[in-house]
Every structure is written in structure tokens, then in C-alpha cells.
Design an enzyme around this catalytic site. Structure first.
Site, PDB file in Angstrom:
ATOM      1  N   CYS A   9       0.856  -1.182   0.000  1.00  0.00           N
ATOM      2  CA  CYS A   9       0.000   0.000   0.000  1.00  0.00           C
ATOM      3  C   CYS A   9       0.892   1.233   0.000  1.00  0.00           C
ATOM      4  O   CYS A   9       2.093   1.128   0.266  1.00  0.00           O
ATOM      5  CB  CYS A   9      -0.945   0.002   1.202  1.00  0.00           C
ATOM      6  SG  CYS A   9      -0.130   0.130   2.809  1.00  0.00           S
ATOM      7  N   HIS A 568     -28.673 -13.858  14.787  1.00  0.00           N
ATOM      8  CA  HIS A 568     -29.379 -14.099  16.043  1.00  0.00           C
ATOM      9  C   HIS A 568     -30.469 -13.061  16.235  1.00  0.00           C
ATOM     10  O   HIS A 568     -30.362 -11.915  15.797  1.00  0.00           O
ATOM     11  CB  HIS A 568     -28.419 -14.102  17.237  1.00  0.00           C
ATOM     12  CG  HIS A 568     -27.430 -12.976  17.231  1.00  0.00           C
ATOM     13  ND1 HIS A 568     -26.252 -13.032  16.503  1.00  0.00           N
ATOM     14  CD2 HIS A 568     -27.422 -11.773  17.849  1.00  0.00           C
ATOM     15  CE1 HIS A 568     -25.569 -11.915  16.697  1.00  0.00           C
ATOM     16  NE2 HIS A 568     -26.251 -11.126  17.496  1.00  0.00           N
TER      17      HIS A 568
END
Length: 652
Positions: A9, A568
Site C-alpha cells: 500500500c 441471532h
């Protein structure tokens, strides 16, 4: 199969290593031997050898700066951005496995080159960031040398701190000035290299030197970094155009070292001297004068924009553009642009770290561990320390860090804080690179407090959900409960006469297991598992429970990475706690934090009134066991519900 990869990067700190680790994890998941070379700020590590390359079936280059491809000639090569290495490592590896990648042939390489392998990155951004990555060390070295010379050798005079002529520290200051002199030529040269490879270096650097020296076209200030960017792109595409000209084979060997550099240098140099230089210099002079004279409301607006850009993507394109702007102003002697940027750079990681210290109820143990690392990274000006928190909870974290950075940046701008080094964080102040150092720390402290207060006010108390690890390389599933502690929770509405849950199979059954899910989307899979609950009488309303699941997904994805999803829901439509388990062999997109498809899906259903205990404890049971790589691999390979059930019996 053996695959090689190179990650890089522009700054070479966080993203380089995040991409490397995710590629290695994906390789292990897919059963592929993968070696990753990192080209970070400290240089090349785990370098690929000639033997490695000879044995490789394909190469992945995940980089936002130019990486030389010459050594990979004749191999299948993917060239893409570093973000794809972080988010889509399995997809990249599968492209090579499926033979969907072209062979890299240098003589056929063009502006797109091997990018046809599937990269969707912006080439202009990549070329620019390649130049920036090579330019930044020159600014850092130059600024630090000048700052050290002023701190140790400077003397107070009516005109400010001066270094006596002929002194040792005057020579150190001159060395710093020399480093600054190279800034624009290096920027232009390596932009051109990114476009045209090595033949672009000479015309790029010559064009950059001309851009920085207005004497060539009658300007006192020169065209500055804007001219350097223009020169770099011009040199790169001119050299690339000449490379495409067909010439006799006898001439081909000397084209890269004689004809291309000479012709492109003459074209770029003359265009800058007679056509481009003066107009660009006039624009740049006007911009510099305007910035230097900004006062009151206009300077506040600029500071707010710079602070927001630095924080919003934590090392991404917006951050890099603002950073480049501040760095360029250093080269023009305007340090009061980089000052607010240097403040904004460190506020997100330090602010989030502080938040985990002052309100522990809002953060799990793993988040608190991540906070320590984030705080430390902030001290050294590494904004990427905030990434794990933002990835887990972007709707609360990103606004908090943006506002904090904007506040700190505005304070620094109003106080005239200057920074002579292209870097940020308290480290630059400690090394003497900051003007008005007291106000620098005031700006940082206020911004950090704003971020910490906002994020703790917005976040809910932790319920045991998985959180990001300190490295920022995707989530690690974990919970605060010690590994050997028995997890128990009373089952509500009693299908098991209020027996204590000591293992997962106390609240699941073979009827709640599906080892071959058919759905092709996240919502399809959710519907399949809800149908399992409904078939055994767990739910009083499928629609109400599904809405609870989707509401939770709307807060942040329950795709935790490592091919796991744990949707959930807490609802009055749930009669008793239960867990359904499904396997999606080829995976389904769950918007997971590490970009991997979900293959192991655990759906948790708990009654609203049991949520405080049941929800937390079930997540803890799952979290501890799913940390085990071998267990996950065994679970993916099961061929029957009974075999899956036997493995789930070990979760306790």
C-alpha cells in the site's frame, strides 16, 4: 497448487499486512500453498525467490502502488488493489485455480496490462499513490532533519528561530533542504514508472524537476506539486505511447534505455517549458497565496474538510488525498496545512482506545484489548488502528471519529499549529517537528475526548458479540468467559423442565441441523433455518422472528469472517432458546468483515425476556469453540446430520 502474492500500500503500514494475512488465511482454507511477499514501509519481507516463481501456478499482486511484474513474465498474474486482498482473498485464489487469469507477457503489457485479470481499481489513483509512496520518505527525512536542526541548533532572534551560518546544525538543515528538493521530481518520476515501467523514470524525473524550477519558464515559484503530478502523468503516457511503436528487432533491446527515455524527455521537457509550465505555475502560486492567507471562516471550513477526509476512510483514498495535499504544502513552506492534518490523523485510534478504557461496559474484553493496540498506533500517527472498530460498527464509529477529527483539526488551524513533517500523531511533536506544540496537544486531546464521548454515547452495552481483533485483519471470534469455564443458562418456558444448558446440544437437535443448505442468498438461508425452528415448535410467529433477525443484520453484519455467520434474534415470538445449524457448501455472501462467504451458519433464537442471559451465553459457547481452525474444518467436511450433531456435542 502453489500460489504467490505480493501486497503493498502507499504508506506500507497496515493495509499491506492486512492483505497478506487474509490471503494466507484464505489459502489455508482452500488447501492452497501460498507465500506472500510484503512491500511495506520497512522494505520487502518474505521475498519471493527465483525458485518460488518457477514453481508457482499463479501470482496475485494486491497493491495500491506500482509493483514490478518483470520477474513474473510467463506466469499467470492478477493485478488488483490492496483492498481486494483484504476483502476478497478467496475470490482471487479461485481465479487462479480456475485458470481465469491471463499469462503476463511484458512485450504485450499496456496501460491496462495485467489488470485485465479482474482489477476494478482506479488506475489514476494507483499511479498517483505510487508516486506519493516514494515521495513521502523524502518529505519525512527532510522535515525531521530541519526540525532537529532548529530544535538543537537554533537561536532566538527578533525574526524567529535561526540557525547560525557555518555551524554544524546549519549543515544538517541543508541536508533537510536537499531532501525537500527531490520531492517533486520523485513524485513525477514514480508516477511515470507506474504507467510505463522503468522507461518512464527519466522523463518523469526530468519533467518533475522542470515543474519545481520555474526558472525554465519564467516563474519565481514554479509549478509545485500540481506541476509534478501533471509532468508524471504526461511522461508516463508519452513513454507508454512510444513503447507501443513497432520497431525492428535489432532496435528493440535499446528502446527502453535510449530511445524511449530520450524522446519522451525531450517531448515532456519542451511541452512544460513552452506550453504547460507558466499557466500551471500561475495557478499554483494563486493556490499557495490563497491558502497562506486563509483566516477566519474560510480556514475553519478547510480544516473541517481536511479533518473529515482524514478520518472517514482511515487510510483510504480520501485520507491519502488530504495527506498528499498537506505534504505538498510542506514543500512550499506552508506548514499550517499539515498541522491540522497531523492532529486529525491520530484522533480516531486514540479516541477509540480511550473509549474502551473509560466505559468498559460498552466493549467486550477483545475490544478492550483492541483498544490498547489502537491507542498505541495513534501515538505513532497510524490512523488504521481505528479500522477494526469501524468495520464492526460503522454507523456509530465513523461519525464519532469524523466529528472528533474535525474538531481537533479546526482547533489546530485556529491556533496556527504547523507540522514540518509528512506524518501525524504525538510522535512528530516529540521529535520537534511541530510549531505551537502546546496547542497541538490541546487540539489532539479535545478531538480524542469528543470521539470517545460520542462513540460511548452511541454504542449499546456489549452483549457478547464477536468483535475485531487488535491487528485489524478481520474479526477474531472470542468472548470474555475463560476457556475452561462451564457455561450454564436456564431454559425459559421449559421444554426441558428448566434444565441447565451445559452444552450446545442441550438446545439443538438433529431436526435443527441441515448439512446441505439450498439457498443462494443470505435471506434464502435465513428462511431455511427459520423453517427448521418453526417445524419443531420453537416459534409462535415466523414473520416476527425473521424481522428480529433482519433488524440485527441491519445494525451490522453477523458474518464474522472465517466462513462463519451467527445470525441471532431476540423476540417474543421465540418460545425457548434454541440454535439451528446449517452448512452451505459453496458459501453465501453474508457481507462478512473479511470478505469470505459464510459456509457455517449458526442461528440463535432466544425469547425477549431471556435475552440477557441466554443470548450472551450461547454466543460464548459458540465463540470459544469456533476459534479452533481444526474444528471448523471438521465441521465443513461432515456428510450427515448425525455426524454434525456429534461434533456439536463438543461445544460447551
Amino acid at each position: 497448487m502453489k500460489i504467490l502474492a505480493v501486497t503493498a500500500c502507499p504508506v506500507g503500514i497496515a493495509h499491506t499486512y492486512m492483505a497478506a494475512e487474509n490471503l494466507q488465511k484464505a489459502g489455508k482454507t482452500l488447501g492452497v500453498d501460498i507465500k506472500v511477499e510484503t512491500q511495506g514501509s520497512i522494505g520487502v519481507e518474505n521475498a519471493l525467490t527465483d525458485q518460488d516463481i518457477a514453481e508457482a501456478d499463479g501470482i496475485i499482486i494486491a497493491a495500491d502502488k506500482e509493483v514490478s511484474k518483470d520477474r513474473f513474465a510467463g506466469k499467470r498474474v492478477i493485478v488488483t488493489g490492496v483492498q481486494d486482498g483484504i476483502r476478497k482473498p478467496e475470490e482471487l485464489i479461485k481465479q487462479i485455480q480456475n485458470g481465469e487469469v491471463p499469462v503476463y507477457k511484458p512485450e504485450l503489457a499496456s496501460a491496462g496490462g495485467a489488470k485485465k485479470s479482474g482489477s476494478k481499481e482506479n488506475p489514476i489513483y494507483k499511479h498517483l499513490m505510487n508516486g506519493v509512496s516514494y515521495m513521502v520518505p523524502f518529505i519525512v527525512v527532510g522535515g525531521l532533519l530541519i526540525a532537529i536542526a532548529l530544535t538543537l541548533g537554533g537561536e532566538q532572534t527578533p525574526g524567529g528561530i535561526k540557525i547560525p551560518d557555518g555551524s554544524f546544525w546549519k549543515q544538517v538543515e541543508s541536508l533537510g533542504g536537499t531532501a525537500f528538493m527531490f520531492m517533486v521530481p520523485i513524485l513525477a518520476g514514480f508516477i511515470a514508472v507506474s504507467i510505463a515501467d522503468r522507461p518512464g523514470l527519466v522523463p518523469g524525473m526530468i519533467g518533475g524537476y522542470i515543474a519545481a524550477n520555474g526558472s525554465f519558464y519564467g516563474s519565481e515559484a514554479g509549478a509545485g506539486f500540481i506541476g509534478g503530478i501533471i509532468a508524471g502523468f504526461l511522461a508516463g503516457y508519452v513513454a507508454l505511447g512510444i513503447k507501443k511503436i513497432k520497431v525492428p528487432k535489432a532496435v528493440q533491446p535499446v528502446m527502453p534505455i535510449i530511445f524511449i527515455p530520450i524522446l519522451s524527455s525531450v517531448i515532456v521537457g519542451l511541452l512544460f517549458i513552452y506550453v504547460i509550465g507558466n499557466p500551471v505555475a500561475s495557478v499554483f502560486e494563486g493556490l499557495t497565496t490563497w491558502l497562506a492567507g486563509m483566516q477566519g471562516g474560510s480556514s475553519i471550513v478547510l480544516a473541517m474538510i481536511l479533518g473529515a477526509m482524514i478520518a472517514v476512510d482511515m487510510g483510504g483514498p480520501f485520507n491519502k488525498v488530504a495527506f498528499l495535499f498537506g505534504s505538498a504544502m510542506i514543500g512550499e513552506g506552508n506548514y499550517e496545512i499539515m498541522g491540522p492534518i497531523a492532529v486529525a490523523i491520530c484522533i480516531p485510534p486514540i479516541g477509540l482506545g480511550l473509549a474502551t478504557f473509560i466505559n468498559k461496559r460498552k466493549f467486550s474484553q477483545t475490544e478492550r484489548d483492541a483498544g490498547k493496540a489502537s491507542f498505541t498506533m495513534g501515538l505513532f500517527g497510524i490512523t488504521e488502528g481505528a479500522i477494526p472498530f469501524a468495520a464492526q460498527d460503522p454507523l456509530r464509529v465513523i461519525p464519532s471519529i469524523v466529528v472528533g477529527s474535525m474538531v481537533g483539526s479546526v482547533i489546530a488551524m485556529l491556533a496556527g499549529v504547523g507540522d514540518r513533517v509528512a506524518h501525524g500523531g504525538p510522535i512528530v511533536a516529540v521529535l520537534g517537528a511541530v510549531d505551537h506544540v502546546v496547542m497541538f496537544f490541546v487540539a489532539v486531546i479535545v478531538g480524542v475526548i469528543v470521539t470517545a464521548i460520542m462513540v460511548t454515547a452511541l454504542k449499546k452495552n456489549v452483549e457478547g458479540a464477536a468483535v475485531p481483533a487488535a491487528t485489524g485483519v478481520g474479526p477474531v471470534i472470542g468472548a470474555a468467559t475463560p476457556r475452561n469455564e462451564t457455561v450454564t443458562v436456564k431454559v425459559e418456558e421449559g421444554a426441558t423442565n428448566n434444565a441447565e444448558i451445559q452444552k450446545l446440544t442441550d438446545i439443538t437437535s438433529i431436526e435443527l441441523i441441515d448439512t446441505d443448505l439450498a439457498g443462494n442468498t443470505r435471506d434464502d438461508v435465513i428462511d431455511e433455518l427459520i423453517a427448521k425452528f418453526d417445524a419443531v415448535g420453537i416459534l409462535s410467529s415466523k414473520q416476527e422472528y425473521k424481522q428480529a433477525i433482519l433488524n440485527r443484520e441491519g445494525e451490522s453484519s453477523t458474518g464474522l469472517g472465517m466462513n462463519i455467520a451467527i445470525p441471532h434474534g431476540k423476540s417474543n415470538a421465540v418460545k425457548r432458546p434454541a440454535v439451528a445449524f446449517g452448512i452451505k457448501r459453496d458459501g453465501v455472501d453474508w457481507n462478512s468483515l473479511d470478505g469470505t462467504d459464510a459456509k457455517l451458519i449458526f442461528m440463535i433464537a432466544v425469547p425477549e425476556k431471556a435475552a440477557g442471559d441466554a443470548h450472551l451465553k450461547i454466543l460464548q459457547m459458540l465463540s470459544r469453540k469456533l476459534m479452533d481452525d481444526q474444528f471448523r474444518e471438521q465441521l465443513v467436511k461432515v456428510t450427515s446430520k448425525e455426524e454434525a450433531y456429534r461434533l456439536l456435542e463438543t461445544i460447551q
